[in-house]
Design an enzyme around this catalytic site. Structure first.
Site: not given
Length: 294
Positions: A274, A141, A246
């Site tokens: 995610h 991320s 995601d």
């Protein structure tokens, strides 16, 4: 523009659905609330330009791997399955808490313009400070974005790069989504509590909003460009892993990365979301190890 606004409005309407879906997962917002520290994992600190940097270290392999957590994340909350399970004979694993995150406090988190570039600069100095000149980076991320910038700016230090759940630019829809989740009082307790256990409610709410505002600066002042200009300068072997379910990072983001990082490759995980490295830890660790050992 009308189409973008329409899609943004639709994205906002779907925010509650995304939040409910995330809340149903056993890992709130893709994170683990805690993980018992196994024997052999060292909890350490060092100083980098007046900031206390906390990190965890394990293993004695000659291949150093730096793990970079996501937004307001830490080594323990975001990277525990990798710290605990990666091959300790093959790798020396370093997982840091970025400045102002986790146990890298005080001082409190700062949010300058292009804050992820600031983090990458700190990261390079951190690795130099603790004596690792050559290493691979693996980031999730926001940590993946930081790793992209780090690899671009420090090519002589990079062995390999792995990123997942990361994007090089922002869309209007994504900014609308961030706005919709900026008030943590609208989250379920199951989602809030892991962060509050680390930060306390006041600190977390304050800095979650500042995180959102910092990305708004990227969008408003840089036309959404986070690190697109850095991608062509990455010349180490690079792997992008993407969870095709995601809800935060659509497929066009990893497609952009693999198109613009020379020699990179993309592995799609059809059921991954995610938090794919947490939800499918064994499968993800196998992918990571195989790539790093090639």
């Amino acid at each position: 523009m009308a189409g973008s606004l329409y899609r943004a409005a639709a994205r906002v309407r779907n925010i509650s659905g995304h939040l409910k879906g995330l809340a149903r997962q056993s890992l709130p917002l893709g994170r683990m609330a805690c993980y018992a520290t196994n024997a052999g994992v060292e909890s350490l600190t060092t100083e980098v330009e007046g900031c206390t940097i906390h990190y965890e270290k394990v293993g004695n392999g000659d291949h150093t791997v730096l793990l970079l957590p996501g937004a307001l994340g830490s080594a323990r909350t975001d990277m525990a399955p990798l710290i605990e399970k990666l091959n300790r004979d093959a790798f020396t694993v370093i997982a840091w808490d970025p400045p102002g995150y986790g146990k890298s406090r005080p001082p409190a988190r700062e949010w300058p313009k292009r804050f992820l570039h600031r983090d990458a600069n700190y990261c390079a100095k951190f690795m130099e400070q603790i004596g690792h000149e050559k290493y691979s980076a693996a980031g999730w991320s926001d940590g993946g974005i930081t790793a992209l910038i780090l690899a671009s700016a420090n090519p002589d230090n990079m062995r390999k790069l792995v990123v997942w759940g990361s994007n090089a630019y922002l869309t209007a829809e994504e900014i609308s989504f961030y706005e919709g989740i900026s008030d943590i009082s609208k989250w379920s307790e199951k989602m809030r509590n892991p962060y509050i256990e680390v930060y306390g409610a006041e600190y977390f709410q304050e800095h979650w909003r500042k995180w959102k505002d910092a990305f708004l600066v990227y969008f408003m002042e840089h036309k959404g460009n986070i690190c697109m200009d850095d991608l062509p300068n990455i010349d180490c072997p690079t792997l992008i892993v993407h969870g095709q379910k995601d809800p935060l990072v659509p497929q066009f983001h990893p497609d952009h990365l693999v198109k613009n990082i020379k020699g990179s490759k993309l592995i799609n995980m059809p059921d991954g979301k995610h938090n794919l490295h947490l939800r499918y830890a064994d499968e993800f660790n196998k992918i990571l190890e195989e790539f790093l050992l090639e």
